[in-house]
Write a protein that holds these residues in place. Sequence first.
Motif, PDB file in Angstrom:
ATOM      1  N   GLU A 164      74.132  65.190  99.778  1.00 55.45           N
ATOM      2  CA  GLU A 164      72.892  65.346  99.026  1.00 55.45           C
ATOM      3  C   GLU A 164      73.164  65.872  97.625  1.00 55.45           C
ATOM      4  O   GLU A 164      72.453  65.564  96.674  1.00 55.45           O
ATOM      5  CB  GLU A 164      71.948  66.293  99.762  1.00 55.45           C
ATOM      6  CG  GLU A 164      71.466  65.796 101.117  1.00 55.45           C
ATOM      7  CD  GLU A 164      70.321  64.807 101.004  1.00 55.45           C
ATOM      8  OE1 GLU A 164      69.781  64.651  99.884  1.00 55.45           O
ATOM      9  OE2 GLU A 164      69.971  64.190 102.026  1.00 55.45           O
ATOM     10  N   GLY A 165      74.226  66.652  97.505  1.00 53.88           N
ATOM     11  CA  GLY A 165      74.586  67.208  96.201  1.00 53.88           C
ATOM     12  C   GLY A 165      75.420  66.281  95.344  1.00 53.88           C
ATOM     13  O   GLY A 165      75.815  66.656  94.231  1.00 53.88           O
TER      14      GLY A 165
ATOM     15  N   GLU B 133      78.460  64.958  96.161  1.00 54.71           N
ATOM     16  CA  GLU B 133      79.903  65.053  96.361  1.00 54.71           C
ATOM     17  C   GLU B 133      80.363  63.938  97.302  1.00 54.71           C
ATOM     18  O   GLU B 133      79.646  63.532  98.211  1.00 54.71           O
ATOM     19  CB  GLU B 133      80.261  66.422  96.945  1.00 54.71           C
ATOM     20  CG  GLU B 133      79.913  67.587  96.029  1.00 54.71           C
ATOM     21  CD  GLU B 133      80.177  68.932  96.690  1.00 54.71           C
ATOM     22  OE1 GLU B 133      80.440  68.943  97.910  1.00 54.71           O
ATOM     23  OE2 GLU B 133      80.107  69.948  95.989  1.00 54.71           O
TER      24      GLU B 133
END
Length: 529
Positions: free
Chosen positions: A104-105, A107
């Motif tokens: 979600e970030g 990465e």
Amino acid sequence: MTLSLLRREGRQIVDAVGQPVLLRGVGLGNWLLPEGYMWHFGDDAASPWQIEALITDLIGQKSAQEFWRRFRDTYITDQDIAAIAAYGYNSVRLPINWRIVMTEGGEWIEDGFDLIARTVEACRRHDLYVVLDLHGAPGGQTGTNIDDSAGWPDLFTDPRNRQLTIRLWQELARRYRHDPVIAGYDLLNEPLPGDHRDRYRDQLVRLYQDLISAVRAVDPDHLIILEGMHWSNDWSIFTELWDDQVVLQFHKYWNAPDTDSIRPYLDTRERLDVPIWLGESGENHLAWFQGTFGMCDDLGIGWNFWQWKKLGTRVSPVSIRVPDDWHLIQAAAAGGDRPDAETVAKILDQYLDNIALDACEQHQDVVHAMMRRAPLRLYAAHFPVGGDGISWSATRLDTGLRSFRESEGVTLAFADPEHTGEVSFPATGDPYPRPADALEVRLAAGEWVTYRFDVRAETDLTATLLGATSPDTRLRLSLDGTDLPADPSALGHAATALGRVGVGPHTLTVTVDNGWARLSAIDVGTRQT
């Protein structure tokens, strides 16, 4: 065989030496993006996130993580890729859910990229091209279960989802920019169905253009495959080509397998001088497979069959055996009673055992139907595309049949003489057409129709004509333009020897010299001794 980078040359996809390549393959769906219908679940467990939540609820988070690890290690393996190549396909389409490779970030998840890489390497060993397909983009491009979204195409409402999608495609392109195994990048699966296309049409065009720019910043060579709106089939946004190496993709389900049904795509191919590809099609019966994929072959259109492997099916090449007591999992998925943890674990363990290829049932007749490969049943109404004097010579009479091959000159009718109206091609799960949908070709004296089939290994073959004739009918059967000595007029009762038939494509022509014939099918089989 050594694969080479593919490129566009006018309306064709060609390899490094300019030889045309017709991509004919299967989809590897349900692996990196599970779909509920392939588990026999209903709407309450249709999306990946819903299926994941169900498994976690039934067995707990730790056991669920182990379940998905085994699932992804087993569902598609080198054994599957080897079997796909052995059946004679030359490509696979690999649907990807963004959550497999990205957090979600934003990465990267290397374990997810490793799954893709494992499949690419298996395809390299077995000389198969791979189409990378973003089936589920961040936020979702369809707003339905098939993209893992929350019910709205938030790829087009949230700038962050848009940016994540661009980053993901640039990263995929960076990793595979020099790899000839990759046939192309299928940027978005089935974007903007229904009313969403009116709201977000312009955003889709801009996103496609930005995705192309991002890919080209790191990979100047690979084909870029663009799907239309509304399940890939609304091509109104394609008024020009945004890149020299573009392929346009359409999908086809549950409608007539004839040129009238794909006329807009054929017209766009000619207008823009661009290759077109049937990137998804299937979920029907053997006659429909013969008609649809045979039509594509006749028209020089590559295709991809959906779907290689499913649970409890007769209309895919591979069927996963349904575990004992699977109905208990289905009931829980529908919001009913939950089995105890021990029972669930036993059922899911059996499911994981059953998904390995060597535990599955394989349906050669499904493969042979789409490949028009002997032995097979050639359904009479699905004669090749070609036209008067090439695939048929006849005069069409009105039998009341509508919405199927109406622009062609062969008389078609329902086998049931009382049946008229539109032809339907529903997905029933049965490999054979419903009796009510059975069709026939009607030929008068002096008329003929030709069929095509392929042979992979030299063998003795026979042909048995099915249908009805008048008492004075005289038929003539020709193989590759040479009349056969046997009289095939006793339809359904006697097999006509075709002799020793060599490897490659062949034509079988039925001519009515006298009387009339109502032809429903031709069974092309191996000669019994």
